[in-house]
Structure formats: structure tokens, C-alpha cells
Design an enzyme around this catalytic site. Structure first.
Site, mmCIF file in Angstrom:
data_model
loop_
_atom_site.group_PDB
_atom_site.id
_atom_site.type_symbol
_atom_site.label_atom_id
_atom_site.label_comp_id
_atom_site.label_asym_id
_atom_site.label_seq_id
_atom_site.Cartn_x
_atom_site.Cartn_y
_atom_site.Cartn_z
ATOM 1 N N GLY A 11 0.835 -1.208 0.000
ATOM 2 C CA GLY A 11 0.000 0.000 0.000
ATOM 3 C C GLY A 11 0.864 1.249 0.000
ATOM 4 N N ARG A 72 0.785 -4.913 -6.141
ATOM 5 C CA ARG A 72 0.811 -6.195 -5.428
ATOM 6 C C ARG A 72 1.267 -7.215 -6.471
ATOM 7 N NH1 ARG A 72 -0.733 -4.517 -0.046
ATOM 8 N NH2 ARG A 72 -2.247 -2.892 -0.345
ATOM 9 N N ASP A 103 5.050 -5.090 5.826
ATOM 10 C CA ASP A 103 5.647 -6.387 6.190
ATOM 11 C C ASP A 103 5.669 -7.372 5.026
ATOM 12 O OD1 ASP A 103 2.910 -6.603 6.286
ATOM 13 O OD2 ASP A 103 2.844 -7.671 8.194
ATOM 14 N N THR A 125 4.401 2.336 5.559
ATOM 15 C CA THR A 125 2.990 1.901 5.588
ATOM 16 C C THR A 125 2.254 2.769 6.594
ATOM 17 O OG1 THR A 125 1.471 0.124 6.253
ATOM 18 C CG2 THR A 125 3.659 0.038 7.197
ATOM 19 N N ASP A 127 -0.038 1.886 8.471
ATOM 20 C CA ASP A 127 -0.588 1.088 9.582
ATOM 21 C C ASP A 127 0.246 1.096 10.858
ATOM 22 O OD1 ASP A 127 -2.739 0.347 8.025
ATOM 23 O OD2 ASP A 127 -1.733 -1.426 7.236
ATOM 24 N N ASP A 129 2.549 -0.916 11.701
ATOM 25 C CA ASP A 129 2.485 -2.286 12.224
ATOM 26 C C ASP A 129 3.765 -3.083 11.984
ATOM 27 O OD1 ASP A 129 2.304 -2.465 9.498
ATOM 28 O OD2 ASP A 129 0.631 -3.866 9.467
ATOM 29 N N ARG A 171 -6.100 -3.317 9.569
ATOM 30 C CA ARG A 171 -6.655 -4.674 9.544
ATOM 31 C C ARG A 171 -6.186 -5.503 10.738
ATOM 32 N NH1 ARG A 171 -4.681 -6.370 3.980
ATOM 33 N NH2 ARG A 171 -3.569 -4.423 4.271
#
Ligand code: ATP
Length: 319
Positions: A11, A72, A103, A125, A127, A129, A171
Site C-alpha cells: 500500500g 501487489r 511487512d 505503511t 498502519d 504495524d 486490519r
């Protein structure tokens, strides 16, 4: 190390351009040639690779998205795909690769490292994360975008005495919801790391209304369940009319904040230094304001550092 390449994958995140710029400028400053690989691992396999001069990264530090584009690429998850990518790198005489992404992208970099090619992972990212860094590039910008939306929704929520559910990205990690909920004064924050009790939330909503609260804001990370689903269940419990706002892809866009630009510049530059020092299979990150690097493998193995103390604080402040 004479020639290095950079790609963005997964992303897109605001600040990726600042990281690309840092990689290219730092490398050229030290006399290296730099190449941009377009459309992530997909472009690596197909050989969509172009030399980047100093000017190619001019006027991009303030732009969201990524000038190298992202994609992707399922094929790169296979050994065959990775070998094809390796061939492309070798055919252009490239000696090292910097992968900016999440990741999943790190796993691609790990695959190439296992084949003996020096790769460095840079956390990009929204996120937040990625284990091994306190902050990822793009998180701060996304957070501020969400906060701006929460503030605006609060205006209308107050005017109409309404309860709003705001669904945000995340997510597997609830950092965007947690930080924006705390900063935006949300009454309730629902994140994948901590299962919420809807009955308890319903009771809190009712109590708040009883003591004259004009509005309520509930922030939910998409990984919990949809905002609409939670609204339906809370409406059943309370009889209140609840509005839902799904922020969606606007969270990915926009000009990066100063924090993200500085972070991206520091991380991108360190990635180049590592390759120049002959190091590969590393991931860069930030910890207590120091730029650090660690083994790419261990960076992926650790669990995401969830900030329990922020969650506890948000509970204490939203009584
Ligand atoms: P975000 O967190 O923003 O979604 P990401 O980097 O985690 O970013 P992914 O779609 O998971 O996004 O991964 C990006 C790309 O990395 C994939 O399309 C694929 O090309 C590559 N990739 C993902 N997983 C692997 C894997 N196990 N092995 C090799 N390559 C992988």
C-alpha cells in the site's frame, strides 16, 4: 557498491517520495548510481527499471503517493519470481536494493536476501504495524488526516446531538484508531488487539446521554468489524440512531507531515549507508529518536509493539 536500486511496494503511504528522494540524493552524494524500479516487485520481474538522476527526485518531497508507483505481485512470493527479479538486477549490474513498504514487502526483500542479494527494508505503511520501528513512514500523516475528519464529524455530531461511528484503516493493528481516537477525544476506541464489549459500550452511551452529553464518537479499526455492523448492534441495544462514516482511501493520500518527511529522509539515508558498508538483509527503523537497524528476519518475527498504556489512558480520559 556502485549501483543501487529502490522500489516501493504494498500500500502506498505519504512520505514514500521523501524516502525515495533521500535514497537517491544520499547515494549520488556518495558517488553511486541509482535506479528506480517502477511498480514494486512486479516491475522488478518485468525489468521496469530506470536510472534516476538528482533531478528525477526534485519537487517530490511534499507529494503523497509514490513516484515509483506500487503494485501487489503474487508471482514474487514464489522462488521462480524472485529468481527472475534477481536476474533483472544482475543484468543491470545493480549491487543492492532498498525496499520501501510494509511487512509483505519485507518478505520479498527477505526472499532476495536469502538468494544472496543485499537488500534493506525501509518501513513505509500507514498502519504502523512493523515490529522493529516505533513509527512507520506515513503513519503520522494518516493519523492527522483521520484526526481532521474526526474533528469535522464532531462539529456535526454536536450540532445534531448524534452518535457517530468512524471506521478507519487497520486490519491487524489498531494504531491509527488508537492514536486518532485518543487525540480526537473519542468516547470509545475499538481495535483488533482488544476485543470490545458491545453491551458495556451501549451502557456507557446511555449513561452519557442521561447526564446530558451532546454527542458520542466511536472510532473503530476496520480489522474489528465494519462500522455499519457495530452501529446496527448498538442501535439494537440502545434504540439510539447512530451514524457511520467510513473514511476509506483518503487516509492514504495527502502531503506528508513534517514528521513523516524527516523520518523518511533519515531512514532512506541510513538504508544507503548500510549498503555502502556492505550490509544486506537489514531493516531500518526508529527507536527513541535514534535510527536503528536490525536483521530483516528478526524484524519480521517480533510481535507488533501495541501501546497498552495509550489504550488505558484513552479509557481513563473518556469517562
Ligand atoms: P501494507 O502493509 O501497506 O499492505 P505490504 O508491504 O504489507 O504493505 P503486501 O501486499 O502484503 O503489502 O505485500 C506487497 C508485496 O510484497 C506483495 O504483492 C508481494 O509482491 C510481496 N510479498 C508479500 N509477501 C511475500 C512473501 N511471503 N514472499 C515474497 N514476497 C512477498
Amino acid at each position: 557498491m556502485r549501483k543501487l536500486a529502490v522500489l516501493t511496494s504494498g500500500g502506498d503511504a505519504p512520505g514514500m517520495n521523501a524516502a525515495i528522494r533521500a535514497v537517491v540524493r544520499k547515494a549520488i552524494f556518495h558517488g553511486l548510481e541509482t535506479y528506480g524500479i517502477y511498480q514494486g516487485f512486479s516491475g522488478l520481474i518485468s525489468g521496469n527499471i530506470k536510472k534516476l538522476e538528482v533531478g528525477a527526485v526534485g519537487d517530490i518531497i511534499h507529494r503523497g503517493g509514490t513516484i515509483l508507483q506500487s503494485a501487489r505481485c503474487e508471482e514474487f512470493k514464489t522462488k521462480e519470481g524472485q529468481l527472475q527479479g534477481l536476474e533483472q538486477l544482475k543484468s543491470k549490474g545493480i549491487d543492492g536494493l532498498i525496499v520501501i513498504g510494509g511487512d509483505g514487502s519485507y518478505k520479498g526483500a527477505q526472499g532476495l536476501s536469502q538468494l544472496g542479494f543485499p537488500c534493506i527494508g525501509v518501513p513505509g505503511t500507514i498502519d504502523n504495524d512493523i515490529p522493529g520501528t516505533q513509527y512507520t513512514i506515513g503513519f503520522d500523516t494518516a493519523l492527522n488526516t483521520v484526526l481532521d475528519a474526526i474533528d469535522k464529524i464532531r462539529d456535526t455530531a454536536t450540532s445534531h446531538e448524534r452518535t457517530f461511528i468512524i471506521e478507519v484503516m487497520g486490519r491487524h493493528a489498531g494504531d491509527i484508531a488508537l492514536w486518532s481516537g485518543l487525540a480526537g477525544g473519542a468516547e470509545t476506541i475499538l481495535i483488533p488487539e482488544i476485543p470490545g464489549d458491545l453491551k458495556e459500550i451501549a451502557q456507557r452511551l446511555e449513561k452519557g446521554m442521561e447526564r446530558g452529553k451532546k454527542h458520542s464518537i466511536i472510532v473503530v479499526a476496520e480489522g474489528v468489524t465494519s462500522g455499519t455492523e457495530i452501529a446496527l448492534r448498538l442501535e439494537e441495544e440502545t434504540g439510539l440512531e447512530i451514524r457511520v462514516s467510513v473514511l476509506g482511501h483518503m487516509q492514504r493520500g495527502g502531503s506528508p507531515t513534517a514528521f513523516d518527511r524527516v523520518l523518511a529522509s533519515r531512514l532512506g539515508a541510513r538504508a544507503v549507508e548500510l549498503l555502502m558498508d556492505g550490509k544486506g538483509g537489514r531493516a531500518v527503523g526508529i527507536h527513541k529518536d535514534e535510527i536503528i537497524d536490525e536483521d530483516l528476519f528478526s524484524a519480521l518475527e517480533k510481535a507488533h509493539d501495541f501501546k497498552q498504556n495509550l489504550y488505558t489512558l484513552s479509557k481513563e480520559l473518556s469517562i
